[in-house]
Design an enzyme around this catalytic site. Sequence first.
Site, PDB file in Angstrom:
ATOM      1  N   SER A  78       2.645  -4.895  -3.652  1.00  0.00           N
ATOM      2  CA  SER A  78       3.245  -3.747  -4.342  1.00  0.00           C
ATOM      3  C   SER A  78       4.750  -3.914  -4.459  1.00  0.00           C
ATOM      4  CB  SER A  78       2.945  -2.448  -3.585  1.00  0.00           C
ATOM      5  OG  SER A  78       1.564  -2.281  -3.390  1.00  0.00           O
TER       6      SER A  78
HETATM    7  N1  SAH Z   1      -0.598  -3.328   0.771  1.00  0.00           N
HETATM    8  C1  SAH Z   1      -0.669  -4.594   0.063  1.00  0.00           C
HETATM    9  C2  SAH Z   1      -0.869  -4.430  -1.428  1.00  0.00           C
HETATM   10  C3  SAH Z   1      -2.237  -4.143  -1.703  1.00  0.00           C
HETATM   11  S1  SAH Z   1      -2.911  -4.355  -3.295  1.00  0.00           S
HETATM   12  C4  SAH Z   1       0.549  -5.445   0.316  1.00  0.00           C
HETATM   13  O1  SAH Z   1       1.536  -4.934   0.845  1.00  0.00           O
HETATM   14  O2  SAH Z   1       0.504  -6.634  -0.004  1.00  0.00           O
HETATM   15  C5  SAH Z   1      -4.469  -3.540  -2.945  1.00  0.00           C
HETATM   16  C6  SAH Z   1      -5.375  -4.252  -1.984  1.00  0.00           C
HETATM   17  O3  SAH Z   1      -6.504  -3.414  -1.752  1.00  0.00           O
HETATM   18  C7  SAH Z   1      -5.943  -5.579  -2.500  1.00  0.00           C
HETATM   19  O4  SAH Z   1      -5.680  -6.597  -1.581  1.00  0.00           O
HETATM   20  C8  SAH Z   1      -7.445  -5.309  -2.634  1.00  0.00           C
HETATM   21  O5  SAH Z   1      -8.244  -6.438  -2.372  1.00  0.00           O
HETATM   22  C9  SAH Z   1      -7.636  -4.230  -1.580  1.00  0.00           C
HETATM   23  N2  SAH Z   1      -8.831  -3.399  -1.757  1.00  0.00           N
HETATM   24  C10 SAH Z   1      -9.395  -2.939  -2.896  1.00  0.00           C
HETATM   25  N3  SAH Z   1     -10.471  -2.187  -2.620  1.00  0.00           N
HETATM   26  C11 SAH Z   1     -10.589  -2.149  -1.267  1.00  0.00           C
HETATM   27  C12 SAH Z   1     -11.505  -1.527  -0.356  1.00  0.00           C
HETATM   28  N4  SAH Z   1     -12.523  -0.772  -0.779  1.00  0.00           N
HETATM   29  N5  SAH Z   1     -11.312  -1.718   0.974  1.00  0.00           N
HETATM   30  C13 SAH Z   1     -10.286  -2.473   1.438  1.00  0.00           C
HETATM   31  N6  SAH Z   1      -9.390  -3.089   0.627  1.00  0.00           N
HETATM   32  C14 SAH Z   1      -9.537  -2.929  -0.707  1.00  0.00           C
END
Ligand code: SAH
Length: 213
Positions: A64
């Site tokens: 993000s």
């Molecule tokens: N917080 C992260 C950015 C996340 S992007 C950082 O600082 O890098 C969103 C993330 O959510 C992705 O890695 C995606 O794979 C994950 N995601 C999507 N659906 C999910 C779910 N149901 N449970 C856990 N993770 C999930």
Amino acid sequence: MSSEYLVSAKQRMLDQHLRARGITDERVLAAMQHVPREEFVSEALRPHAYDDRALPVELGQTISQPYTVAFMAQASQLHGHERVLEIGTGTGYGAAVLACMAAEVFTVERWPELCDTATQRLERLGFRNVVTKLGDGSQGWPERSPFDAIVVTAAAERLPTAFFDQLAEGGRIIIPIGGPGGGQTMFRFTRQNGELLEESLGMFSFVPLVCDS
Ligand code: SAH
């Protein structure tokens, strides 16, 4: 790219992208100063580590934008003693920022490759108060509940019911809600006397929360 370059890029991020846009919580600013964002992106993207934009990571996911990470951390209203659940570990960057501001961070990621890489990276960088788990974060993490804050870093179509059940009294859920494409509204839900107080905090854009059930 020299380390001086990254130091000044980080300072620019703090002054121009965070403070100037309303990030005033000194605990958030200190956390964003402390965590080396360049360690969370690929070698090729390191010169852009402190640009104020989301950057691509493995498996079509993103790290993000710094402002978004700071905004969610500020909205979580952390003072240092809290237990925090993060959904969507991704690179581990958001978890690292939260770990500087809370007692313990529990973070769930659904992709094994991302979960493994983030776990190793957080360990290597010395973030000892973060626990990672592979799984569907829309179920929360019941065994580790209750949480004082739940921070969801992927867009949900609605608020998963599990989060309310796992939230401590007075706790906050920070979650972008809306369909994919066109952006989502960031909400803060605060648990007060067993009910949820809802606040809308503005528009953001996230990858979708993919639920297994
Ligand atoms: N917080 C992260 C950015 C996340 S992007 C950082 O600082 O890098 C969103 C993330 O959510 C992705 O890695 C995606 O794979 C994950 N995601 C999507 N659906 C999910 C779910 N149901 N449970 C856990 N993770 C999930």
